[in-house]
Every structure is written in C-alpha cells, then in structure tokens.
Design an enzyme around this catalytic site. Structure first.
Site, mmCIF file in Angstrom:
data_model
loop_
_atom_site.group_PDB
_atom_site.id
_atom_site.type_symbol
_atom_site.label_atom_id
_atom_site.label_comp_id
_atom_site.label_asym_id
_atom_site.label_seq_id
_atom_site.Cartn_x
_atom_site.Cartn_y
_atom_site.Cartn_z
ATOM 1 N N THR A 158 -20.079 11.966 -0.981
ATOM 2 C CA THR A 158 -19.787 13.312 -1.503
ATOM 3 C C THR A 158 -18.328 13.463 -1.865
ATOM 4 O OG1 THR A 158 -19.344 14.150 0.703
ATOM 5 C CG2 THR A 158 -21.606 14.326 -0.074
ATOM 6 N N ASP A 211 -9.917 -5.626 2.498
ATOM 7 C CA ASP A 211 -8.680 -6.276 2.063
ATOM 8 C C ASP A 211 -8.763 -7.783 2.235
ATOM 9 O OD1 ASP A 211 -7.236 -4.074 1.271
ATOM 10 O OD2 ASP A 211 -6.450 -3.687 3.287
ATOM 11 N N ASP A 231 0.861 -1.184 0.000
ATOM 12 C CA ASP A 231 0.000 0.000 0.000
ATOM 13 C C ASP A 231 0.890 1.223 0.000
ATOM 14 O OD1 ASP A 231 -2.649 -0.678 -0.140
ATOM 15 O OD2 ASP A 231 -2.671 -1.366 1.947
ATOM 16 N N THR A 279 -17.588 12.271 3.450
ATOM 17 C CA THR A 279 -18.271 10.982 3.303
ATOM 18 C C THR A 279 -17.848 10.372 1.979
ATOM 19 O OG1 THR A 279 -20.159 11.802 2.095
ATOM 20 C CG2 THR A 279 -20.324 11.850 4.506
#
EC number: 7.2.2.6
Lengths: 595, 708
Positions: B402, B548, B330, B399
């Site tokens: 949005t 994941d 990651d 959020t």
C-alpha cells in the site's frame, strides 16, 4: 667546430627534436598497421608476404608465441652470420681474398650483430669480405633493430589493449619495421653520406704512394708470422721505411647508414667513425650523431600517440634528455682538462685532453659523440674512449650500465625505459597509497617479477663476467694496462657487451677464445632475457582492463614523474655499480688529479 | 519512498568503546612477550618467510663463525671487530622480529578484547519453533547449527542466530559499542542476532546459524589474529622488488672480493677486503629497514581497522580500499541523519493548515518512526495540538504494497474516519479509487517540496486530500567537507537513494556528492556497480539488507553493517561493528595508509644506501687505495669505526621506525601529485640525509667510548 659546447648541444637537440617529431607521427602510422588498414592494397601486400612465409596474417599471438617467433628469428640470424663468416673464403665478392674467420671470433661477431651490440673483436678491413659485410652484417643491422622495434610495439599494445589475449603478429611487425622504417630512412641517409664523401664500391684495396716516405719501427716476425723475441725475452725490432699505404675500400655508405640509424655501431673499418671513409666531414659527423638518437627519440613521440596521450611520451623523452645533458656536461668538463701525465712531459695541454681524438672533430664533437653513442646503445665511436680521462671514461661506461635507457637502442631504449617507468610508478604508487598503475594498467606482482628480471640480468652479467675475468688467467691475459685502468677496461667490456652497446676501451685484447665466448654469452643473455621479460609483461598487461584516470591517479606526464623516473634510473645504476666504479675510474681519477 | 517508514534502527555510534581498545604503543604487557617472541622467531624456518631478513640471518651466522675463528687466533680481522659486527647483525634480526611480534601482540590483544564478549552462556534450547515449547537448558558451547533457542529478556544471545518469531529490543553494545538498543524481529533485514549481545525486553525464538567457534565473528577474529595472515597482493609485489634489490646488492658485494683481489695485485699493496666487511656492507645495503618492518605494517593495518571497530576478512580487502575510485553511499544514515523531520504543513485548497496538522497528527500517533514522531511534535509546536488517547482506533501499518499507513477512527456517529498518509502516488491512487479528486494544487505542493529536497507526505481523510506534510532530510554536519576531501583524493561519491530524482538532486547538491542514483532498487545498485567497474574503476559500498547482498558481493570493497543481515555480512568483505556507514571513508584512508607506509619506508630504506656507501667503501679499501679517503665525507674515526657505525645505524633505525610502521604514515587528503611530492621530500630526501647524521653521531659515540 670550435663552437661552445652548449651551443653545439643546443643546436643538436633542436635539430633532433625537429626531425623526431614528424618521424614519430610517421612511426605511429606505419608500425601499428594504421597505414595498411587505410590503403587496402598495402594491407593485401602485407598479408600476401605473411602467407608467403607461412604465417597467418590475422594471427594474434599470445606473448609466448610472439617471444618464440622473435627468438627463432634471431637464432636463425646467428647461424646465418656465423656460416657466411666461416665460408667467406669460397664465396664471391671477396676481392681482397679474406679467409674464413676463426670460429670463436665468428661466434662472437654473429651474436654481436644479431643482438644489436656490434661489439667488434676483429678489424673489419682485415677480416671480413664485402659479401660478409653486406649480406650478413648489414642485413643483421636491419634485423636486430627491427627485432627491438617489434618488441616495443608489442609492449605498447600491452598498455593499449584491454582484456586482450594477444600482442599481434611478430612477423608482420618485423616486416613493417624493416620495410617502412629502416630501409627507406637508411636509403636516404646513405645517399647523404655518399654526398659527403663516404665511399661505396666493390674495388680491391688500393695502394697509394705517400706524399712523403715514412720510417717506423716494428717487431720482427718469423716465417710463420710469429713475433720474434731475443734471448732476454725482449722483442726484436726492425726499422722499416715505406712510401706506400694500402687503402681499404668497400660498400661503406650502405652499411654506415643503418649502423647509425639502427643504433648498431659496428664499423666497416676498425677505426669506426673516426675513419675518414666512414665519417669524412664535420657535417657527416653531425648527421651521424643525429641519426643515432633519431629513431629512439621519435619512438617516444610514437609511444605518446599510440597510448593516446602525447605527454606520456614527452615525459619519457624529457627524462632521457635530462640524463643525457648532465652526462655530456661531465664528459665535456673532464676532457677540457689536460692529462697531467702528458703535461709533465711538456705536451701543450691548453686544448684539453686531445689524446685519442680526431683533430678533424676536436674536443666538443668527440665528447658529444662519445656521450651519444653510449647513451644510445650504438657503440660507434669517433674518438677512442680508452683515452678519455678517468672521469670522462666513467660516464660512457655508466651510461651503458644504466641499462641503455637514455635514448638507448632502437626500440630497446624505449622498452628499457618503460621497465624503469614501471619500477618508478610502483614505488610512487605505494607512496600515494594506491595499487600502482601505469597508463591505466595495474602494476602487480607478476609485472614486478618480470621488471626485476629485466633489470637484474645485466648487472649479473656485467659484475659476474668482470669477476670471472679478473679471477682467471685467460681473462687477465688480455689486460695490457696496469692497475685500476686495466680493471676499468674489463668492466667496460662487460658493460658494453651485456648492455648491447658495442663500444670498447680498446686497451683490452678481446679476440681470444675466453673473451669471445664470455662476451658472446653476455651479449645474448643481456639482449634476450630482457626481451622475453618485456614480452611477458606485455602479455600480462594486455589481459588487464584499462583503469580510468582520476585525481587520485598518479600523473605520469608531469615534471614530478620525470624527476622520479630519472631518480629510479640513476639510483638503480648508482647502487649497483658504485663499488665497482670506485675501484676503477673513480680511484684512477683520484690518483691522477688528487694530491 | 519505500524506505520512508523503515525502522530507523541505525545506531548513532559512540566512540567510547574504541578508546577502550587503544593500547599505548610500547605497552609493557605487550613488549615483554614480544621480546620473548623475537628470540623464538630466530629459527631459520620463521626467517625464511622474509627473504631480506633471512640474508641478514645468514650474515649473522657467518660473521659469528668468523669471529669464533678469530678467537682461535687465525681470523681475517681482530676478533673484537668481527664479533662486534656479528652482535649488531643479530640485533638487526632481533629488532625486525620484535617489530613483527609487537604488531602481532597488539592484534591478538584486540582480538582477545573482542572474544571477551563471547563467553559461554546458558542457552535455552527449544524442542519446537514455538515460544511455549519444551525448554532444555544447556551450555551454549553445545549448540549446533540448526538448533532452536529461546531468548528472553535479560538473556545473553548464546550464538549467532536467525530470529524466527518474536520482537525484542537487543543491547548490542558488547559488539558495536553502541548503547542504544536495537529492535530484532523475524523476517526482513533485522532478523540476525549476534552471539554475546543481550536481549533487553520481550522474547525471541531463533535458529542457530553457526556451530560453536565457527560463528561469523569467530572466523573473522581468527583471521585477524595473524595466524592465518596471508600476504596481500601489493605486499607480494613489494617483496619481489625487495628480493630483486637484495640480489643486486648481493652481486655488487660478492663481486667486490675478486675486484679487491685484483686491485691489491694491481696497486701492489694493501690487503683484500675481508668477508666480515663484505657481509656488513651487504646487510647495510639490502633493504633491511622495510624488509624488517614489512610484516609489522601489514599486521598493524589490520589492527588499525579493528581499532576503528571494523573487521576485515582479509588484508587484501583493506588494501583494495586504498584503491577505491567510487564510493556508493546510502543517503539515509550516511549523508543525512537517519530520519527525516516534518518541517511544514501545506494544506490543500479549502483546508485550514491547523486542520491538516490535526489530521496528520492523528495519523501519526501510533507511528513510532522518527518521521511519524516528528509530525506529532510539529503539530504540537505549531498549533498546540497534543497527542490524544484514541480508543477503538484501528491503526493501519505501513506495508510495501500500500505504501501508506494511517488510522481508522470510529466516530460517535457510527461512521469511520479513514485517515491515510503516504507517498503522493500511493495516496493519489487510493483517493481516486474512492472516487475523490486530486487537486492540481496538491501536485504543485508535492513538486515544490521535492524540488527543495524534502519528502512530500500526502495526507488524506476518506477521499478528501487534506494536504502535504513536508519532511526534510537533515544533512549531517561536516559531511560536505568530507566529500570535498574525497574529491581531492580522486574519489567520486555517489549517493544512493530511493527518493525521486528531484529530491535526490536537491540533497545531493546540499551534501556536495558528485552524483546520485535516485529511485534506486537493489538491481539498479548492482547495475551501477557493474557499469562503474566496466569503466575501469574500483567501487566501494556499504550495505545492510539482504537485498544489498548481490551488490555487496559485486563491489570491490563491501562494508556490511553489523546490524545488517547475515547474508549481507557474508557478501561483504568487511563488517563495521559500529554500523556507521560514514566509516567507509575511514576505511579508505586506512587502506591508503598501509600502502603509503610501505612505499615511504622502501624509499627511505633505499635512500639510506647512499650514506652507507660513503661510510663503507672508503673504509673497506683504505688499505689498497688510500686515495678513496676523499669519499669519506663524514670524516669518521677509523675504517673499523665507520663500518661498525653503519651497521649499528642500520639496526637502530628499525627500532626507531617501529612506531611509524605500527601507526602508519599520516594520511592527508591531497591530490596524488602533491602527496607524492610531499612523501618524496620527507622519506626520499630525509632518507638521504638522516643516515649521514646518524652514522656520524654513532661514530662519535663509539669514539668517546673508546671503541673506535
């Protein structure tokens, strides 16, 4: 041929490689079916023949089916060879009136020719009819070589295929090996040999008048053919004068060609390639040496092509060649010395140790032949290995004990070497911190189990068999030579049989029920236990996915891998046989030369 | 950019805890019980687990019996010699037992240290899943799966549990060694709490997820303790090889007796080799060095993982780590520091830079993410703008729908300033929906920032686009060098990020990864793993979120962060207590080390045999064939001394190599070829030479002591 040994070796290797390279290309095309998929008519022909013998040409056999087919095929071979030997007295093509071969000897010979060992407890010219020689012995020369070719092709498929269930069709592989490879090559080679003077006829044995009569002594025999002894137990001798010699005849060239190309080694005559009718000229001698290594070397190139990386095959070939050169150097060095026991008797030793060697060939061509024939699992001889000096005799013996992987037999040399490659890769893989892999296939517990079986079986047979022989009365009865050399002879016999070589230290009398049966078993197990193990490995490898190569993958094509592979072969061979060899040739050498 | 405002709770790991668990190799507290255990392990049942040492065990019994027989006056050799050999054979077995016991002891000590954090505590059991429901105070050991508990500030979390309600900061240092508290709240990726950690502030209502003693860590620790240790695949394969070698030597030695009998007859003198000498030869030749240390190496591998604060569910997983071809990492937290920082304000046409900074700061005042804070700080640094108290302001949290956050500030005029910041596309959609214009220059700025590897954050007030804030990822120091090392080892690194391609490419270049996956969704990750595996590669990854889990389950080596969800931890085959994604690299090295140690010791063991042959063969047959004396290149005192020296060397080398077995062969980031060459020289050639020196030395000492 008095050229310097290393010039001769260099020439030999150069011609060998020049021939093996194109042959490897050809093998890659015919053995895996590329040719028959290119030419539709050939494919149709193959499928037709397959159906004729009741096999589905499209069948993709799992490994155990493949192994069963191979085993059944070879058991049938043993029965056929045994039957013809026993019945030859009543069969045609028997101008010299040979009678049925004794049962123990017939069994031994049947197993011997089926397992590609061609150990001969008999003398061909006094035992076998022409029909036996041609119909079963020569045919088995082809089929035993084809068997090993099929096995090695199946193993290579194991490496190449990904997540596959089968290894191909055993019958198809056997047919391709015989029809496309062994038959045409043998035909060409037989014609060449005839050109050199090898005989090819069906005549009865011929009596010829000697240029000069000869007088010699022999033991008298009674009416039943038993040797006579006097009251003191000493043999009764008589002096014989003769001006006649019987020359054995026969279809020699046709058998001689496959004997060498199939790395079989069973001579038509007892003297094998030292006999002028089998090996008449220096050129035929050179060609015979070439023909022993030709297919094993070409198979390495074929292997490289089939796995898609020629360097992989070259690495194996390099490892074989390195061991071969080193071993030849030792034999050559040893045989350049005179035998001190003979020089004491006033024999001129300036030429080296000529005992047991053909004057037509000389030292170099004899030592080179001896090294080649034992490096490969051939066993044909043009000089008597029993007469090599101890160190010179140790090398052929040890080359066999290494498992016949230095070129080795047709097919069996390559699959044997691949077994060692897996062993080497396993240790090396651990040392670089990865699960070992070879050609993208992980080498795991199952493979190691089978590798262990394949490597363990021959030492078990050689050491176990020798132990039984030197412990038992029947075994010791055949040992004519005293002391350490007698031990070497027994050890040599079992090394030769279990590793399917077939050459002998002839000082051991082996045509007895004890040796016929024990050596027969050693030959059978030494041949087919590794074959089944190799096919099991192939089946398991085929099922696995092929892993990608990265910088973390251990390269198996460079000099480092060659060294590693040579090391694995040598170390396993050394650790297994050092104690036994120490009590045989090593102590002999020290007794002869050490003061 | 869905991870933009993700709470950055990835702790910065500190190595303090790790050092606390590191014990000296021969710590007296461990050595004493290990010695006791070595004798306990003499039972045949324990020995049967290890075929090579079992052969030695049988040899010891046999020679002891022969020695006793010799004491009665009818032995095959002097009783002193036979018993001397027998004693050293017993030592060989004991030394191997000791190595195993010591490794197990260390593992247990480490597990105990972990367990220490898991004492029973008082639990507040709730009748209902409400903060103010009725509380029953019970012992944590009586909690069952599904029970509801209340944990308040100062309480220890009584069991592994799932947060249902509340937000609290939790001190997980007992487990992770990380002192900075982390936030735990219901829902999403941060709802798992671990027993033994402590709630520092606020309260949580949680549902217990495991029965006592069955908590996830309990199970993992139990596994590590060795009781349930199963042999790993490579260990099994190696054991097969060792058994094969043992069989070869068994044949070579067993057949020597008939060969010797024949030789005595043929040579007409001397005496056949004695059983004692054959047993001694056999034990010297079979791979006792690796056979004796094999299980210690496996146990030590697991403890080394624990030392690195990683708990592996199986040795198999550790071993697989050594085979990994591709690392999926990651971006955030692994390659870059967990947070991006504002580095520039790029105003839209007609907007002053300071004006943009001001609006951006207003939008970020309530944004507690590091990114938000960095905007406030940058505005202060550049324009001296201070954080202001905003009364009546209404904050709009980020959020996923949005993909914007911001603030609504009522102006004295009665209007409302609606300030938003967020991803370019989100803000564009927002502004256009309000009828605003999206200037081309803004697009240019966004693209420019992306190309530089930054993250563009567009700020708008009402329908007016104010400009772009450039957030820059900070690539961790030294990470590029680590990747170069991995490349040399043949391991490819792939960066996974939610960023767009441009951003991802720039960071990938800066960090030096081999490849990247941009705009990655969980299913993209899963697909990448499957595709890579289909190419025949092994994949390792780290993960923490529930989303994941599928990818973790698919990966060959999956390291779950301890800070992650229970689902992630269950799906992975290792848990990193430090929650430090860079640890993956260390795990790979440990896996490789374990295999290398086995390989190196096997090679060493086999190479040793050459010298032993030179010592024993001439000695064993000295009476029959004195000519073989030539092979005694070490010029040892006497045949008896030669054999005894070889046996003593064979036993002592096990003790000498225990540190190597426990610590592991040092790993170097080299290509396969170079690594192999190095190890072959060191352990192959070294293994060839060392015993010549060692046996000679022991022989000299025996001579000085008058024993030879």
């Amino acid at each position: 041929m008095n050229a310097s040994p290393f010039w001769q070796l260099g020439l030999y290797l150069a011609v060998l490689l020049a021939l093996a390279w194109p042959l490897g290309r050809y093998l890659a095309h015919v053995l895996d079916g590329r040719l028959s998929s290119r030419y539709a008519w050939l494919g149709r022909f193959e499928r037709g023949v397959c159906r004729l013998i009741g096999s589905d040409p499209n069948e993709d056999m799992p490994w155990w089916r493949y192994a069963t087919a191979i085993l059944l095929f070879n058991i049938a071979g043993v029965i056929a060879v045994y039957a013809v030997q026993r019945l030859q007295g009543g069969l045609p093509l028997n101008p010299s009136g040979m009678t049925a071969v004794e049962a123990g000897s017939a069994f031994n010979t049947a197993v011997s020719f089926v397992t590609n060992t061609n150990w001969q407890g008999y003398a061909g010219e006094t035992t076998m009819s022409y029909l036996t020689q041609m119909l079963v012995l020569t045919v088995q020369n082809f089929l035993s070589a084809a068997t090993a070719l099929a096995v090695v092709i199946a193993l290579i498929r194991g490496f190449v295929r990904r997540s596959a269930a089968g290894l191909g069709n055993a019958w198809l592989d056997l047919g391709r090996a015989t029809g496309y490879v062994l038959l045409p090559l043998s035909l060409l080679f037989a014609l060449f040999l005839v050109g050199q003077g090898v005989i090819q006829n069906f005549s009865a044995y011929r009596d010829v008048k000697l240029v000069e009569p000869i007088t010699y002594q022999q033991q008298k025999t009674d009416a039943r053919g038993q040797p006579l002894v006097d009251a003191a137990g000493k043999p009764v001798m008589e002096t014989v004068k003769t001006d006649k010699q019987t020359l054995a005849m026969g279809p020699v060239a046709s058998q001689e060609a496959i004997k060498m190309l199939g790395v079989n080694g069973g001579g038509f005559f007892n003297a094998n390639s030292a006999h002028p009718f089998e090996n008449p000229t220096p050129l035929s001698n050179f060609a015979q040496m070439l023909s022993i290594f030709l297919i094993p070397a070409a198979l390495c190139f074929m292997f490289g092509r089939l796995v898609g990386d020629l360097r992989q095959g070259v690495a194996l070939l390099a490892a074989m060649t390195l061991i071969f050169i080193a071993m030849f150097a030792v034999v050559q060095w040893s045989e350049m010395h005179a035998n001190p026991l003979l020089t004491q008797l006033g024999v001129d030793g300036s030429a080296g140790n000529m005992e047991g060697k053909e004057t037509r060939f000389g030292i170099v061509a004899s030592t080179l032949f001896a090294t080649i024939t034992t490096a490969a699992s051939c066993g044909a001889v043009n000089a008597m290995h029993d007469s090599l000096l101890p160190l010179g005799g140790l090398v052929p013996m040890w080359l066999m004990q290494l498992g016949e992987v230095v070129f080795g037999g047709v097919g069996s040399g390559l699959y044997g070497m691949l077994v060692f490659a897996m062993l080497a890769v396993f240790l090396a893989g651990l040392m670089i911190g990865r699960t070992p892999e070879y050609l993208g296939k992980k080498i795991e517990a199952y493979e190691m189990k089978m590798v262990s079986i394949a490597i363990l079986i021959t030492p078990l047979l050689v050491l176990g068999g020798t132990a039984v022989a030197v412990l038992s009365k029947a075994g010791l009865a055949g040992v004519f030579n005293p002391a350490a050399h007698g031990f070497s002879e027994v050890l040599y016999a079992f090394s030769s049989a279990a590793n399917n070589n077939g050459s002998a230290f002839a000082g051991l009398s082996v045509n007895t029920p004890f040796y016929n049966i024990l050596l027969g078993l050693a030959m059978w197990l030494g041949r087919f236990v590794p074959i089944v193990a190799v096919l099991a490995i192939a089946g398991n490898l085929a099922r696995k996915p092929r892993l990608a190569v990265s910088a973390g993958t251990m390269p198996t094509h460079g000099p480092l891998f060659v060294v590693l592979l040579v090391g694995a072969v040598i170390i396993v061979g050394a650790l297994t046989y050092i104690p036994a060899l120490a009590l045989g040739p090593v102590v002999e050498q020290l007794q002869l030369f050490g003061h | 950019m869905n991870d933009m405002t993700k709470p950055s709770s990835l702790p910065q790991h500190t190595p303090t805890q790790r050092h606390a668990r590191r014990l000296p190799l021969f710590d007296p507290a461990l050595v004493k019980p290990a010695i006791v255990d070595s004798f306990r392990k003499l039972s045949p049942r324990a020995q049967l687990r290890n075929p090579v040492m079992f052969v030695v065990w049988i040899g010891s019994v046999l020679t002891t019996l022969l020695g006793v027989q010799a004491l009665t006056g009818q032995g095959e050799a002097p009783a002193g010699f036979i018993l001397g050999i027998a004693a050293w054979l017993w030592f060989t077995v004991l030394f191997a037992n000791f190595a195993e016991a010591l490794a197990e002891g260390r593992g247990k000590a480490q597990a105990a240290a972990l367990r220490g954090s898991r004492r029973n505590v008082v639990a507040k059991k709730l009748a209902e899943a409400r903060h103010d429901a009725e509380v029953e105070v019970i012992d944590s050991a009586r909690l069952k799966k599904g029970d509801l508990v209340l944990i308040e500030a100062g309480d220890t979390v009584p069991a592994d549990a799932e947060v249902l309600d509340g937000v609290a900061s939790v001190d997980e240092s007992a487990i992770t060694g990380e002192s900075a508290p982390v936030i735990r709240e219901s829902g999403g990726d941060f709802s798992a709490i671990t027993g033994g950690t402590r709630v520092l502030s606020d309260w949580l209502v949680a549902r217990v997820t495991a029965n006592p003693g069955e908590a996830f860590l309990d199970r993992m620790i139990a596994m590590v303790e060795g009781a349930k240790r199963k042999k790993t695949p490579n260990e099994i394969a190696l054991t097969i090889l060792l058994v094969a070698l043992t069989l070869i030597f068994l044949m070579a030695c067993a057949t020597l007796l008939p060969f010797s009998l024949y030789s005595v007859k043929a040579a007409g003198g001397g005496s056949p080799v004695s059983i004692t000498v054959l047993v001694a030869l056999l034990v010297c030749l079979i791979p006792t060095t690796i056979g004796g240390l094999l299980s210690a190496i496996g146990v030590a591998g697991m403890s080394r993982m624990m030392q690195a604060n990683v708990i592996a569910t199986s040795g198999r997983a550790v071993e697989a780590a050594g085979d990994v071809d591709v690392l999926l990492l990651d971006k955030t937290g692994t390659i870059t520091l967990g947070n991006r920082q504002a580095s520039a304000f790029l105003p839209a046409p007609g907007v002053m830079e300071q004006e943009l900074a001001d609006v951006a700061q207003l939008a970020s005042l309530s944004d507690e993410t590091p990114e938000g804070r960095s905007i406030v700080v940058l505005a202060k640094e550049r324009f001296g703008l201070r954080g202001r108290e905003l009364h009546d302001a209404h904050f709009i949290p980020f959020t996923a729908q949005t993909r914007m956050s911001g603030v609504n500030i009522p102006t004295p005029a009665g209007a409302v300033r609606e300030i938003r910041k967020g991803a370019a596309e989100a803000v564009k959609a927002h502004v256009e929906a309000l009828g605003g214009q999206w200037a081309a220059a803004v697009n240019d700025a966004v693209e420019q920032v992306s190309r530089r590897g930054g993250t563009p954050l567009v700020v708008a007030e009402g329908r007016r686009v104010m400009g772009v804030v450039e957030l820059k990822d900070i690539v961790k120091g030294g990470i590029k060098e680590r990747f170069a090392e991995l490349r040399a080892m043949g391991i490819k690194t792939v960066m996974i990020t939610g960023d767009n391609r441009l951003t991802a490419a720039a960071i990938a270049a800066e960090a030096g990864v081999d490849d990247f996956l941009a705009e990655a969704r969980p299913e993209d990750k899963l697909k990448l793993i499957r595709d890579t595996q289909a190419e025949g590669k092994l994949v390792a990854m780290t993960g923490d979120g529930t989303n994941d889990a599928p990818a973790l389950a698919q990966a060959d080596v999956a390291v779950a962060m301890n800070s992650g969800t229970q689902a992630a931890k269950e799906a992975g085959n290792m848990v990193d207590l430090d929650s430090n994604p860079t640890k993956l690299i260390e795990i790979v090295e440990t896996g490789k080390q374990m295999l290398m140690t086995r390989g190196a010791l096997t090679t060493f063991s086999v190479a040793n045999d050459v010298a032993k042959y030179f010592a024993i063969i001439p000695a064993a047959f000295a009476a029959t064939y004195p000519q073989l004396k030539v092979l005694d290149v070490m010029r040892l005192n006497s045949p008896d001394s030669a054999i005894l020296s070889a046996v003593i060397f064979n036993a002592l080398i096990i003790i000498v190599l225990i540190p190597l077995a426990l610590k592991g062969v040092k790993y170097r980031a080299l290509g396969a070829g170079a690594l192999l060459r190095r190890n072959l020289l060191l352990y192959g050639l070294g293994g060839l030479i060392v015993p010549f020196v060692g046996i000679k030395l022991i022989d000299v000492v025996l001579g000085v002591l008058g024993l030879a």
